[in-house]
Every structure is written in C-alpha cells, then in structure tokens.
Design a protein around this motif. Structure first.
Motif, short mmCIF file in Angstrom:
data_model
loop_
_atom_site.label_atom_id
_atom_site.label_comp_id
_atom_site.label_asym_id
_atom_site.label_seq_id
_atom_site.Cartn_x
_atom_site.Cartn_y
_atom_site.Cartn_z
N GLY A 16 0.77 -1.18 0.12
CA GLY A 16 0.00 -0.05 -0.11
C GLY A 16 0.80 1.12 -0.09
N PRO A 17 1.59 1.61 -0.97
CA PRO A 17 2.35 2.65 -1.25
C PRO A 17 1.75 3.99 -0.77
N GLY A 18 2.35 4.66 0.39
CA GLY A 18 1.65 5.93 0.81
C GLY A 18 0.81 5.78 1.88
N SER A 19 0.41 4.61 2.36
CA SER A 19 -0.43 4.27 3.16
C SER A 19 0.12 4.32 4.76
N ALA A 123 10.37 7.20 -4.15
CA ALA A 123 9.65 5.90 -4.61
C ALA A 123 8.14 5.90 -4.41
N GLY A 124 7.61 6.93 -3.71
CA GLY A 124 6.20 6.80 -3.14
C GLY A 124 5.71 5.81 -2.28
N GLN A 159 -3.30 25.41 8.14
CA GLN A 159 -4.86 26.01 7.73
C GLN A 159 -4.87 25.96 5.98
N GLY A 160 -3.55 26.35 5.57
CA GLY A 160 -3.56 26.69 4.05
C GLY A 160 -3.08 25.72 3.39
N ALA A 161 -2.72 24.24 3.93
CA ALA A 161 -1.93 23.29 3.15
C ALA A 161 -3.04 22.57 2.18
N LEU A 162 -2.34 21.95 1.17
CA LEU A 162 -3.21 21.05 0.24
C LEU A 162 -3.43 19.64 1.10
N PRO A 163 -4.52 19.09 0.89
CA PRO A 163 -5.07 17.83 1.35
C PRO A 163 -3.82 16.92 1.36
N LEU A 164 -3.49 16.14 2.16
CA LEU A 164 -2.60 15.01 2.32
C LEU A 164 -2.43 14.46 0.85
N VAL A 165 -3.69 13.79 0.61
CA VAL A 165 -3.78 12.98 -0.63
C VAL A 165 -3.22 13.70 -1.81
N HIS A 166 -3.31 15.02 -1.93
CA HIS A 166 -2.92 15.74 -3.03
C HIS A 166 -1.43 16.30 -3.10
N SER A 167 -0.76 16.00 -2.03
CA SER A 167 0.60 16.37 -1.89
C SER A 167 1.53 15.27 -2.02
N GLY A 168 2.64 15.27 -2.77
CA GLY A 168 3.61 14.21 -3.03
C GLY A 168 4.18 13.69 -1.67
#
Length: 572
Positions: A16-19, A123-124, A159-168
């Motif tokens: 599960g890469p990124g999990s 490597a993700g 408060q201003g960060a991208l959602p975690l799933v949208h950040s590399g």
C-alpha cells in the motif's frame, strides 16, 4: 506479533504505497552530528554555568543538581537562557546549522537515515512524515534528489495546506522549524498544539499506518495525546527502539497495539527497511502478479504434459531472476555484523517465490521427468557463480538460497508421502568446494550456511537460542508451504523429519551433521529421533546415492543418533 516485524512493515508499505506515515524523533539525526534533546540539555547546562561564572568541573549534570537542587530540565534551561521564542531560535541555530568546516566533514548534514527516508519518499512508499525535529536535514535530503515537500511547521501552514492525498510529500513539524518564531520547546509549549495542528494529526493517526523511530515520547504531551485520542487504527503501528521503552512510550505501544521493533540505530533500521521494500519490488518485477499467479501457472503446466516446455521456462525464469537478484553482493569491505542479518533476510525474500513453486511442484508431480525439473533447479542454484574471497560467514551464506530451495522440495515431496525428488537432490547434486567435490547436503548444510555465533550475536530474538539456524529456517519456511501444509502440528513434524534427513545426509558426507529443533523440543527421557522419512524410504535413498548401501545407512544413522541424543541431553 509478526515473526519478522521489519519484513511485515516493508510488506505493508510495499503493498500500500503511501498508506504508512513516519513519526520521527531526534534519534534519527544521531549519526549526522545533530544533537539530541539530551545533548542540547547538557550543553545548555554548560552555558548556564558559564553565564553564572561557575565551573561545572567536567560534570555538568552533577553541578546542575548541586546548584539547583533538582534534575536537569531542558525546558527550564531554555526559559532561563532564552525567555522568548525568538531568543530560543537564535540560541538553537548553532546546534543545527553547520559551519563551513562541519559541512566539509559531513557534520550537521543529512545522514544515512535521512537519505534513505528521502529515497522511500521519492519511490512513493512514504508520503507523510510527522517529526518533532526542528532541523532541516530531511528537507535537504529530499531537495538533493529533486523532491520538494510541503512543510507544515505552524498553524497557519496547516490551515492553508493542500489535502494530504494531493501532496507528493508532506512533512509536519509539530515543534516548528528552528528558524521559525513558532518554535516549541518548553513543557508548557509542548503541552498543547493549535487546533489546526491537532486536526491534521487526528487525520494522520486515524487514516495512516505508522512507523515510529527515534522518539522517546517523554516530553511531548500534546503529541502523545494526539496518538491516544485517535479513534481508529486502520493500519498497524510499528515502534522502532534501541533500548528499553520509556513509560510514556510503553503506554502508547499498549494503547495502539503497536508492534515493537528492536533496532541497532535509525540508519541501520531504515536501510534494512528500504532494502526489504526493494527486494519485494524486485520479486514483483519478475512476476507482476505475484507468487499466487506463478503457482497457478505451475499447477496448470503440471496438469498437462503439453505444457512441459512452459513448465521448464517458468522454472528457469524464476531461478535466473533469483540468481540475478543476489549476484554481486559484497563479501568483503563491509561491516559483517551489520550486514549479516540483512543479507540473510535479503536471500529469504528473494527466494520466496521460487520456494513456493518448488514446494507446490514437488507436492503435485508424480513422475521422474517432473522431479528432474526440481533437481535441475537446485543444481543451478548450488553451482552458480559465486564470490570466492571475502569473509567466510558471507561466502558460506551464498548457499542459503540453495538450502531454502532444498527444504521447499523436501516439504512438497514429504507432504505428498514421497521422497524421490529430494533424495535425487541429495544423491546427485555435487558442488566444487575448496578444490573438492562435495554433496550439496554438505555444501548447503544449515550449520555451514548460517553461522551459529553471528546469528546469536546479530539476529534479534535468537540471542540465546540453542539452535538459531534451525529456528530461523523453521520460521522462514512456514509461510511458503502454508497452501500444502495447513496444520501447524503437521508442519512441525515434517520439519523435524526433513531436518533429521538433511543432518543424516550431511553426516554421510563428512562424518558430522547439524542437529536442530527436533532434538530440543522432545520431552525428557529416552529420545526417539524423527526418522520417519528415513525408515519409510530407505531403498529410495540408497538408490539415489545418498548412502552406498543398507550397511552404510545404518552405520551413519547409529552415529548420527548419538549426536542427536547428546544434543537432546544437553538441553536438560
């Protein structure tokens, strides 16, 4: 608890890469020359003494206790020496920013752990990192390989960060950055976080698995509370630690049902993690759909003689892939104690799929042509090109894939009530060794391949084990043969019989043979050797050339049984 926690963590991350997120404390920067909180505390005491015109006499801790009447307290010292966040930032900068000389010497620069973590991010495999560290070593390691993370070191950032799933890659610096006025150090500052940071941590600890390293959990009340209030644990928590856990860490481990991982240090731990993930990736590359698909193909090819060539090609492809994976592993110029357990694990991971194929094949095949396929596979492994110079323990371990493959064939055949393929392996496969030609049962014997002393000294869990090589084999082989041997008691019985067979075959070759778990788990009193495979397959073993005749078999068995009984008695 998983048998090999590092393998379990690597497998989960690979599947599960990124999990999985990482939670990192000051321990990961130890080899970089970046001081830990305790190191800073000692230096602050020296600074405090100097500011008072006092001489600590080479014992800053003792001086502080005598002067204040209390124990050294990092937060109290900081408040005394630097009463505002800006003052603290200026004071701490010298601890984390390298001078020109330090930069040239690699001090206060990214260390092996930072760089390995950066590689996992690229490597993700990892995308979220929570850290109590306010240095910038991890960001620097990422930048050097072209990764620009989203860094959250304040409530405004959260408060201003991208959602975690949208950040590399997102790095959450819960104590701030050493160049930020929001730096958190004192007990009061570490007691609570801004609601925006708390909300972000709640998401991480609820939605991600967790690998913890280098964090004592002693000072960080707000971070502990965030872990304690996490409502769910969708994935596991793995807690890496060097020595005993603190009371605070113990509480968190119990609360989250965390899997403890005793490690040497962060550099070694993350190197092993990355190597294991890479080994899994290599295995997947050889067959993108995994072991289950390879085994399904094998069964289909076995069922129809038309597929004889495809069966051959499948086994050759898998064998050559394994050989390529373990080729060129260094046997000299390395720290043997550090390399030994990782090398052993790499061989196991690389051989996993081939073992499954051999066990399944030996279980379902019932003719000489099919048996010859398994024999040829062992022969190719045993006689492949290997390093001839270097450390003996690493040179000998080069036959570990051969030993694992032999056990796999033996389990498959024995589970089907036959011994023919493994008898042919023991009787016909010969290996050139030190100018001599020896049977594979000698060249790949367990006590030759897996060094007894190194296993007890370097492999966690085997420090006091009487037969560490046997225990490691027992554990490593179990998952491979689950499909054909589902009952654990049956597996144990067959393991003891196979190990006895291999020990006896080795004795027939050189007059001594390894004695394993079978001798150590039998009850007190007269011992019955687990020789069921020998008794029911005497003719097959003699015909295959493992023994010259019945007299030779009986003479070897009588002498080997004395070794077996002696080991059994020593247990008590």
């Amino acid at each position: 608890m998983p048998l090999v926690p590092m393998a379990s963590l690597a497998s989960s991350m690979h599947a599960g890469p990124g999990s999985y997120a990482l939670l990192l404390g000051s321990g990961i920067g130890r080899s970089s020359g970046v001081p830990t909180g305790w190191d800073v505390t000692i230096d602050l005491i020296k600074r405090f003494a100097a500011a008072l015109g006092q001489d600590h006499g080479g014992d800053p801790i003792g001086w502080y206790r005598s002067y204040t009447g209390g124990e050294p307290d990092y937060s109290v010292l900081l408040e005394d020496l630097a009463p505002s966040p800006e003052d603290r930032r200026n004071l701490l900068e010298g601890y984390f920013q390298p001078t020109d000389d330090e930069r040239e010497e690699g001090i206060k620069m990214p260390g092996p752990a930072h760089r390995t973590i950066a590689d996992l991010v690229k490597a993700g495999v990892v995308r979220v990192i929570v850290t109590t560290n306010f240095d910038r070593l991890l960001e620097q390691a990422l930048s050097e390989i072209g990764v620009q993370p989203t860094v959250i070191s304040s409530a405004a950032h959260a408060q201003g960060a991208l959602p975690l799933v949208h950040s590399g890659c997102t790095i959450i610096k819960v104590h701030g950055d050493y160049l930020s006025p929001d730096l958190k150090n004192t007990v009061e500052e570490l007691d609570s976080y801004d609601p925006a940071i708390d909300a972000l941590l709640d998401r991480v600890f609820d939605e991600y698995g967790l690998g913890v390293c280098g964090w004592s959990a002693t000072w960080d009340a707000a971070l502990r509370n965030a872990l304690l209030r996490a409502p769910n644990r969708r994935f596991a928590t793995y807690w890496m630690h060097r020595g005993d856990l603190t009371a605070q860490a113990d509480e968190l481990v119990a609360h989250r049902g965390a899997i403890q991982m005793q490690v040497t240090d962060a550099d070694t731990a993350f190197d092993e993690l990355a190597q294991t993930v890479a080994a899994l990736e290599e295995a997947t590359d050889r067959d993108p759909q995994g072991t289950a698909t390879a085994v399904a193909r094998l069964k289909r090819y076995l069922s129809d003689p038309v597929h004889r060539i495809r069966l051959h090609d499948l086994m050759v492809q898998e064998t050559e892939g394994l050989i390529d994976t373990v080729a060129d592993l260094p046997t000299t110029g390395v720290d043997v104690d550090a390399v030994f357990p990782k090398r052993m694990h790499k061989y196991e991971m690389a051989t996993t799929q081939l073992m499954a194929l051999l066990a399944t094949g030996a279980f379902f095949s019932q003719d000489d042509d099919r048996d010859q396929t398994w024999v040829a596979t062992i022969d190719r492994l045993a006689r492949r090109e290997m390093a001839q110079s270097g450390y003996d323990v690493l040179l000998n371990m080069q036959q570990y894939p051969t030993l694992l493959a032999m056990y796999a064939v033996a389990f498959g055949a024995a589970a089907a009530g036959r011994i023919d393929p493994v008898a042919r392996v023991l009787g016909s496969v010969k290996v050139a060794e030190h100018g001599l030609t020896v049977p594979v049962g000698v060249a790949a014997s367990s006590f030759q391949v897996l060094d007894y002393d190194r296993m007890r000294a370097t492999v966690p869990g085997l420090e006091r084990h009487r037969v560490p090589f046997s225990k490691r084999l027992f554990d490593a082989l179990r998952p491979t043969v689950t499909e054909i041997i589902r009952d654990d008691q049956r597996y144990k019985e067959l393991f003891d019989q196979i190990e006895y067979l291999f020990g006896l075959a080795c004795y027939a070759g050189i007059g001594v043979g390894p004695v394993g778990l079978g001798a150590h788990r039998r009850p007190v009193g007269p011992v019955e050797p687990p020789d069921g495979l020998i008794q029911s397959n005497r003719d097959a073993l003699i015909e295959a050339g493992v023994f010259t005749d019945a007299n030779h078999l009986e003479a070897c068995r009588a002498a080997y049984n004395e070794e077996f009984e002696s080991a059994h008695r020593r247990r008590w």
